[in-house]
Design a protein around this motif. Structure first.
Motif, PDB file in Angstrom:
ATOM      1  N   GLN A   1       0.808  -1.214   0.000  1.00 24.20           N
ATOM      2  CA  GLN A   1       0.000   0.000   0.000  1.00 24.20           C
ATOM      3  C   GLN A   1       0.846   1.271   0.000  1.00 24.20           C
ATOM      4  O   GLN A   1       0.307   2.371  -0.151  1.00 24.20           O
ATOM      5  CB  GLN A   1      -0.922   0.007   1.230  1.00 24.20           C
ATOM      6  N   ALA A   2       2.154   1.128   0.169  1.00 27.32           N
ATOM      7  CA  ALA A   2       3.024   2.311   0.236  1.00 27.32           C
ATOM      8  C   ALA A   2       3.330   2.833  -1.166  1.00 27.32           C
ATOM      9  O   ALA A   2       3.336   2.071  -2.147  1.00 27.32           O
ATOM     10  CB  ALA A   2       4.323   1.969   0.955  1.00 27.32           C
ATOM     11  N   ARG A   3       3.615   4.120  -1.250  1.00 26.30           N
ATOM     12  CA  ARG A   3       4.125   4.691  -2.497  1.00 26.30           C
ATOM     13  C   ARG A   3       5.637   4.775  -2.382  1.00 26.30           C
ATOM     14  O   ARG A   3       6.160   5.360  -1.430  1.00 26.30           O
ATOM     15  CB  ARG A   3       3.538   6.080  -2.753  1.00 26.30           C
ATOM     16  N   LEU A   4       6.313   4.165  -3.347  1.00 24.38           N
ATOM     17  CA  LEU A   4       7.769   4.111  -3.322  1.00 24.38           C
ATOM     18  C   LEU A   4       8.364   5.156  -4.253  1.00 24.38           C
ATOM     19  O   LEU A   4       7.892   5.341  -5.383  1.00 24.38           O
ATOM     20  CB  LEU A   4       8.252   2.716  -3.740  1.00 24.38           C
ATOM     21  N   PHE A   5       9.417   5.822  -3.783  1.00 25.24           N
ATOM     22  CA  PHE A   5      10.145   6.806  -4.578  1.00 25.24           C
ATOM     23  C   PHE A   5      11.596   6.326  -4.681  1.00 25.24           C
ATOM     24  O   PHE A   5      12.271   6.179  -3.661  1.00 25.24           O
ATOM     25  CB  PHE A   5      10.108   8.183  -3.913  1.00 25.24           C
ATOM     26  N   PHE A   6      12.067   6.105  -5.899  1.00 28.05           N
ATOM     27  CA  PHE A   6      13.435   5.654  -6.107  1.00 28.05           C
ATOM     28  C   PHE A   6      14.282   6.867  -6.471  1.00 28.05           C
ATOM     29  O   PHE A   6      14.087   7.489  -7.519  1.00 28.05           O
ATOM     30  CB  PHE A   6      13.493   4.603  -7.213  1.00 28.05           C
ATOM     31  N   VAL A   7      15.206   7.233  -5.592  1.00 29.16           N
ATOM     32  CA  VAL A   7      15.953   8.486  -5.702  1.00 29.16           C
ATOM     33  C   VAL A   7      17.250   8.254  -6.463  1.00 29.16           C
ATOM     34  O   VAL A   7      18.046   7.377  -6.112  1.00 29.16           O
ATOM     35  CB  VAL A   7      16.254   9.057  -4.303  1.00 29.16           C
TER      36      VAL A   7
END
Length: 203
Positions: free
Chosen positions: A101-107
């Protein structure tokens, strides 16, 4: 929805530009958590004949010193314990499975963004996470044509320029030069106490 940032790297050694990027991502993306992901076997670097990184225990210890007291920034060691090459997409799949359910951000920085299409199964990574790209000062991030043509979400991070690289730091450490202004005093002391990078000239 929980917002989780993922920032990978060899961190050999970790330095103040890494910390600045982590902080910027945490603030701009309103992250609940920013995970630093030290690579176990950075396959592209090793395939190109570059030196192997120092032991994982040293890199984790330096990351802990660099990020001590930083709220919301944690060290995720899973790639260090995974057999075989470190593929970012495997890590993103793992975390997505654990927290669907999380939103992932790949930096990533511009240099990584420019060669993203050379990464293992990069299209799957784009489907699972939003890219958060730190462009060079005053410049919009430039996607390579294959990535530009692929559907993906992207956030642009405003990061002030910092002329710091792990390669330069290793060279300075090999010469016995001062590096605390680049890595912070605690990491600099750790490098000196453990005689890291002393034989790294020319690597």
């Amino acid at each position: 929805m929980k917002r989780i940032g993922l920032l990978g790297g060899t961190f050999d050694p970790p330095h103040l530009a890494h910390l600045a990027l982590a902080r910027q991502a945490r603030e701009e993306l309103r992250l609940d958590e920013l995970r630093l992901l030290p690579a176990g076997q950075p396959w592209q670097k090793l395939a190109s004949g570059k030196r192997a990184p120092v032991a994982a225990a040293h890199r984790v210890a330096m990351l802990r010193l660099l990020t001590r007291g930083e709220p919301g920034i944690v060290i995720d060691e899973r790639e260090l314990h995974r057999a075989g090459p470190s593929y970012s997409v495997d890590t993103v799949r793992d975390i997505h499975g654990e927290q669907p359910q999380a939103r992932l951000f790949f930096v990533v920085g511009q240099d990584q963004y420019a060669r993203l299409h050379t990464w293992h199964d990069w299209r799957a990574l784009l489907r699972l996470a939003t890219l958060a790209v730190a462009g060079r000062a005053g410049e919009a991030p430039q996607a390579p044509p294959p990535v530009a043509a692929a559907p993906h979400d992207i956030e642009i991070l405003a990061l002030p320029p910092m002329a710091v690289s792990s390669t330069d730091i290793r060279a300075r450490a090999a010469q016995g030069e001062e590096i605390s202004s680049l890595v912070g005093p605690e990491v600099a002391a750790y490098i000196d106490q453990n005689a890291l990078y002393r034989a790294d000239l020319g690597s």
